[in-house]
Design a protein around this motif. Structure first.
Motif, PDB file in Angstrom:
ATOM      1  N   SER A   1       7.172  19.209   3.400  1.00  0.00           N
ATOM      2  CA  SER A   1       6.198  19.159   2.311  1.00  0.00           C
ATOM      3  C   SER A   1       5.901  17.722   1.901  1.00  0.00           C
ATOM      4  CB  SER A   1       6.721  19.946   1.107  1.00  0.00           C
ATOM      5  OG  SER A   1       6.898  21.313   1.432  1.00  0.00           O
ATOM      6  N   LYS A   2       6.924  16.887   1.873  1.00  0.00           N
ATOM      7  CA  LYS A   2       6.727  15.491   1.487  1.00  0.00           C
ATOM      8  C   LYS A   2       5.850  14.759   2.497  1.00  0.00           C
ATOM      9  CE  LYS A   2       9.212  11.295   0.191  1.00  0.00           C
ATOM     10  NZ  LYS A   2      10.546  10.653   0.012  1.00  0.00           N
ATOM     11  N   MET A   3       6.085  14.982   3.780  1.00  0.00           N
ATOM     12  CA  MET A   3       5.275  14.337   4.810  1.00  0.00           C
ATOM     13  C   MET A   3       3.823  14.767   4.733  1.00  0.00           C
ATOM     14  SD  MET A   3       7.828  14.358   8.129  1.00  0.00           S
ATOM     15  CE  MET A   3       6.533  13.697   9.174  1.00  0.00           C
ATOM     16  N   ARG A   4       3.588  16.047   4.503  1.00  0.00           N
ATOM     17  CA  ARG A   4       2.213  16.539   4.390  1.00  0.00           C
ATOM     18  C   ARG A   4       1.533  15.972   3.146  1.00  0.00           C
ATOM     19  NH1 ARG A   4       1.613  22.749   4.707  1.00  0.00           N
ATOM     20  NH2 ARG A   4      -0.566  22.104   4.989  1.00  0.00           N
ATOM     21  N   LEU A   5       2.285  15.881   2.055  1.00  0.00           N
ATOM     22  CA  LEU A   5       1.723  15.338   0.824  1.00  0.00           C
ATOM     23  C   LEU A   5       1.412  13.858   0.968  1.00  0.00           C
ATOM     24  CD1 LEU A   5       0.895  15.796  -2.072  1.00  0.00           C
ATOM     25  CD2 LEU A   5       3.285  15.509  -2.774  1.00  0.00           C
ATOM     26  N   GLU A   6       2.283  13.115   1.646  1.00  0.00           N
ATOM     27  CA  GLU A   6       2.027  11.697   1.883  1.00  0.00           C
ATOM     28  C   GLU A   6       0.765  11.492   2.708  1.00  0.00           C
ATOM     29  OE1 GLU A   6       5.609  10.402   3.714  1.00  0.00           O
ATOM     30  OE2 GLU A   6       6.597   9.881   1.816  1.00  0.00           O
ATOM     31  N   SER A   7       0.540  12.370   3.680  1.00  0.00           N
ATOM     32  CA  SER A   7      -0.633  12.244   4.546  1.00  0.00           C
ATOM     33  C   SER A   7      -1.934  12.418   3.757  1.00  0.00           C
ATOM     34  CB  SER A   7      -0.556  13.273   5.674  1.00  0.00           C
ATOM     35  OG  SER A   7      -1.696  13.200   6.498  1.00  0.00           O
ATOM     36  N   VAL A   8      -2.004  13.461   2.924  1.00  0.00           N
ATOM     37  CA  VAL A   8      -3.241  13.695   2.167  1.00  0.00           C
ATOM     38  C   VAL A   8      -3.417  12.640   1.077  1.00  0.00           C
ATOM     39  CG1 VAL A   8      -3.311  16.151   2.673  1.00  0.00           C
ATOM     40  CG2 VAL A   8      -2.062  15.370   0.653  1.00  0.00           C
ATOM     41  N   CYS A   9      -2.313  12.125   0.540  1.00  0.00           N
ATOM     42  CA  CYS A   9      -2.415  11.087  -0.494  1.00  0.00           C
ATOM     43  C   CYS A   9      -2.880   9.761   0.105  1.00  0.00           C
ATOM     44  CB  CYS A   9      -1.073  10.909  -1.204  1.00  0.00           C
ATOM     45  SG  CYS A   9      -0.685  12.213  -2.387  1.00  0.00           S
ATOM     46  N   GLU A  10      -2.484   9.473   1.339  1.00  0.00           N
ATOM     47  CA  GLU A  10      -2.968   8.272   2.015  1.00  0.00           C
ATOM     48  C   GLU A  10      -4.487   8.327   2.180  1.00  0.00           C
ATOM     49  OE1 GLU A  10      -0.900   7.963   5.665  1.00  0.00           O
ATOM     50  OE2 GLU A  10       0.972   7.252   4.764  1.00  0.00           O
TER      51      GLU A  10
ATOM     52  N   ARG B   1      -7.215   5.793   0.373  1.00  0.00           N
ATOM     53  CA  ARG B   1      -8.220   5.108   1.184  1.00  0.00           C
ATOM     54  C   ARG B   1      -9.622   5.361   0.627  1.00  0.00           C
ATOM     55  NH1 ARG B   1      -6.936   7.378   5.476  1.00  0.00           N
ATOM     56  NH2 ARG B   1      -5.238   5.949   6.000  1.00  0.00           N
ATOM     57  N   THR B   2      -9.888   6.602   0.203  1.00  0.00           N
ATOM     58  CA  THR B   2     -11.210   6.932  -0.349  1.00  0.00           C
ATOM     59  C   THR B   2     -11.455   6.206  -1.666  1.00  0.00           C
ATOM     60  OG1 THR B   2     -11.158   9.126   0.689  1.00  0.00           O
ATOM     61  CG2 THR B   2     -12.677   8.815  -1.154  1.00  0.00           C
ATOM     62  N   LEU B   3     -10.466   6.216  -2.548  1.00  0.00           N
ATOM     63  CA  LEU B   3     -10.626   5.569  -3.847  1.00  0.00           C
ATOM     64  C   LEU B   3     -10.680   4.045  -3.723  1.00  0.00           C
ATOM     65  CD1 LEU B   3      -8.169   7.751  -5.963  1.00  0.00           C
ATOM     66  CD2 LEU B   3     -10.663   7.666  -6.195  1.00  0.00           C
ATOM     67  N   SER B   4     -10.002   3.495  -2.720  1.00  0.00           N
ATOM     68  CA  SER B   4      -9.988   2.041  -2.546  1.00  0.00           C
ATOM     69  C   SER B   4     -11.306   1.500  -2.031  1.00  0.00           C
ATOM     70  CB  SER B   4      -8.858   1.644  -1.589  1.00  0.00           C
ATOM     71  OG  SER B   4      -7.601   2.043  -2.098  1.00  0.00           O
TER      72      SER B   4
ATOM     73  N   SER C   1     -14.028   9.744  -8.016  1.00  0.00           N
ATOM     74  CA  SER C   1     -12.914  10.684  -8.095  1.00  0.00           C
ATOM     75  C   SER C   1     -12.673  11.282  -6.717  1.00  0.00           C
ATOM     76  CB  SER C   1     -13.198  11.798  -9.099  1.00  0.00           C
ATOM     77  OG  SER C   1     -14.301  12.584  -8.683  1.00  0.00           O
ATOM     78  N   VAL C   2     -11.512  11.882  -6.557  1.00  0.00           N
ATOM     79  CA  VAL C   2     -11.162  12.536  -5.306  1.00  0.00           C
ATOM     80  C   VAL C   2     -10.247  13.709  -5.628  1.00  0.00           C
ATOM     81  CG1 VAL C   2      -9.108  11.125  -4.887  1.00  0.00           C
ATOM     82  CG2 VAL C   2     -10.316  12.143  -2.954  1.00  0.00           C
TER      83      VAL C   2
ATOM     84  N   GLY D   1       0.818  -1.205   0.000  1.00  0.00           N
ATOM     85  CA  GLY D   1       0.000   0.000   0.000  1.00  0.00           C
ATOM     86  C   GLY D   1       0.852   1.255   0.000  1.00  0.00           C
ATOM     87  N   ARG D   2       2.030   1.159   0.619  1.00  0.00           N
ATOM     88  CA  ARG D   2       2.936   2.307   0.604  1.00  0.00           C
ATOM     89  C   ARG D   2       3.400   2.625  -0.812  1.00  0.00           C
ATOM     90  NH1 ARG D   2       5.194  -0.659   5.035  1.00  0.00           N
ATOM     91  NH2 ARG D   2       4.520   0.191   7.034  1.00  0.00           N
ATOM     92  N   ALA D   3       3.594   1.583  -1.614  1.00  0.00           N
ATOM     93  CA  ALA D   3       4.008   1.792  -3.004  1.00  0.00           C
ATOM     94  C   ALA D   3       2.917   2.508  -3.790  1.00  0.00           C
ATOM     95  CB  ALA D   3       4.352   0.460  -3.662  1.00  0.00           C
ATOM     96  N   VAL D   4       1.660   2.148  -3.526  1.00  0.00           N
ATOM     97  CA  VAL D   4       0.535   2.811  -4.189  1.00  0.00           C
ATOM     98  C   VAL D   4       0.489   4.285  -3.791  1.00  0.00           C
ATOM     99  CG1 VAL D   4      -1.978   2.897  -4.385  1.00  0.00           C
ATOM    100  CG2 VAL D   4      -0.796   0.694  -4.372  1.00  0.00           C
ATOM    101  N   THR D   5       0.649   4.551  -2.495  1.00  0.00           N
ATOM    102  CA  THR D   5       0.649   5.938  -2.024  1.00  0.00           C
ATOM    103  C   THR D   5       1.797   6.734  -2.630  1.00  0.00           C
ATOM    104  OG1 THR D   5      -0.355   5.262   0.079  1.00  0.00           O
ATOM    105  CG2 THR D   5       0.729   7.403   0.018  1.00  0.00           C
ATOM    106  N   SER D   6       2.960   6.117  -2.755  1.00  0.00           N
ATOM    107  CA  SER D   6       4.120   6.799  -3.334  1.00  0.00           C
ATOM    108  C   SER D   6       3.870   7.204  -4.778  1.00  0.00           C
ATOM    109  CB  SER D   6       5.353   5.899  -3.251  1.00  0.00           C
ATOM    110  OG  SER D   6       5.716   5.660  -1.907  1.00  0.00           O
ATOM    111  N   LEU D   7       3.167   6.347  -5.526  1.00  0.00           N
ATOM    112  CA  LEU D   7       2.848   6.688  -6.919  1.00  0.00           C
ATOM    113  C   LEU D   7       1.955   7.921  -6.989  1.00  0.00           C
ATOM    114  CD1 LEU D   7       2.180   3.138  -8.426  1.00  0.00           C
ATOM    115  CD2 LEU D   7       4.137   4.626  -8.880  1.00  0.00           C
ATOM    116  N   LEU D   8       0.967   7.991  -6.087  1.00  0.00           N
ATOM    117  CA  LEU D   8       0.082   9.146  -6.080  1.00  0.00           C
ATOM    118  C   LEU D   8       0.821  10.395  -5.604  1.00  0.00           C
ATOM    119  CD1 LEU D   8      -2.737  10.192  -6.589  1.00  0.00           C
ATOM    120  CD2 LEU D   8      -3.359   9.549  -4.249  1.00  0.00           C
TER     121      LEU D   8
END
Length: 211
Positions: A137-146, A150-153, A159-160, A107-114
């Motif tokens: 910035s990277k940590m904040r972006l990872e948080s919102v992408c997670e 989760r919403t799309l899964s 869409s999100v 799941g981390r790999a999926v988040t990294s792609l986003l």
């Protein structure tokens, strides 16, 4: 003479104390009932028990009657794990082969792609560079992408919109992500995961049940 006797008595008592300590330890060990190990419940077997597969099946939404082999799919943040379970005639469960694990399908790999996709869109729109080089910035972006993953899964949203106020240099992030776009981003991971699952199903003879 009395002092010597007292000293000898002290030594004798000391020896008795040592024996007593040993006796207590031995006595405690003897009090523990000797029990044989009935079995070790592995993660795949625990999943089978949780979903009723250990009972041999039944009607309704349960497993089919008389099932013999099952493919247990554990797909989480750390990776994809596929375990084969076989139900023996006596009703017990066995693992005929070691589980197959692939951390690249995590799941981390999926988040990294986003994260990479959103960072690319952000830099292109605002004509900046180095978003992912900034730890904050990277940590904040990872948080919102997670949250977006989760919403799309969950399957309820088509869409999100990934948003983050003041992501980098005071600039806001707003990146809409449709389900087709998300599926395209995750395509390599999904294809690899499907290939692993199909390989395991073929080894089961096409009769595996997924849980």
């Amino acid at each position: 003479g009395g002092g010597a006797g007292a000293g000898a008595g002290g030594k004798k008592n000391s020896k008795k104390k040592k024996k007593g300590e040993g006796g207590e330890e031995d006595g405690t060990a003897e009090e523990i009932p000797k029990r044989g190990v009935v079995g070790v419940l592995s993660d795949p077997a625990a999943i089978c028990a949780a979903h009723g597969l250990a009972d041999g099946g039944g009607g309704g939404f349960g497993p089919p009657d008389g099932w013999k082999d099952a493919l247990i799919i554990d797909w989480g943040a750390s990776g994809l794990t596929l375990s084969r379970i076989r139900r023996l005639p006596d009703g017990s469960l066995s693992v005929p082969s070691p589980p197959v694990r692939d951390a690249s399908c995590s799941g981390r790999a999926v988040t990294s792609l986003l994260v990479e996709h959103c960072a690319s869109q952000f830099e292109r729109r605002h004509r900046v560079r180095g978003v992912l080089e900034s730890r904050r910035s990277k940590m904040r972006l990872e948080s919102v992408c997670e949250d977006a993953v989760r919403t799309l899964s969950q399957g309820g949203s088509s869409s999100v919109t990934v948003t983050c106020d003041g992501l980098y240099e005071g600039l806001d992030l707003t990146v809409p992500v449709s389900r087709p776009r998300f599926d395209m981003l995750c395509g390599p991971i999904l294809r690899r995961a499907r290939g692993l699952m199909e390989g395991q199903r073929k080894e089961l003879g096409g009769g595996g049940e997924e849980e």
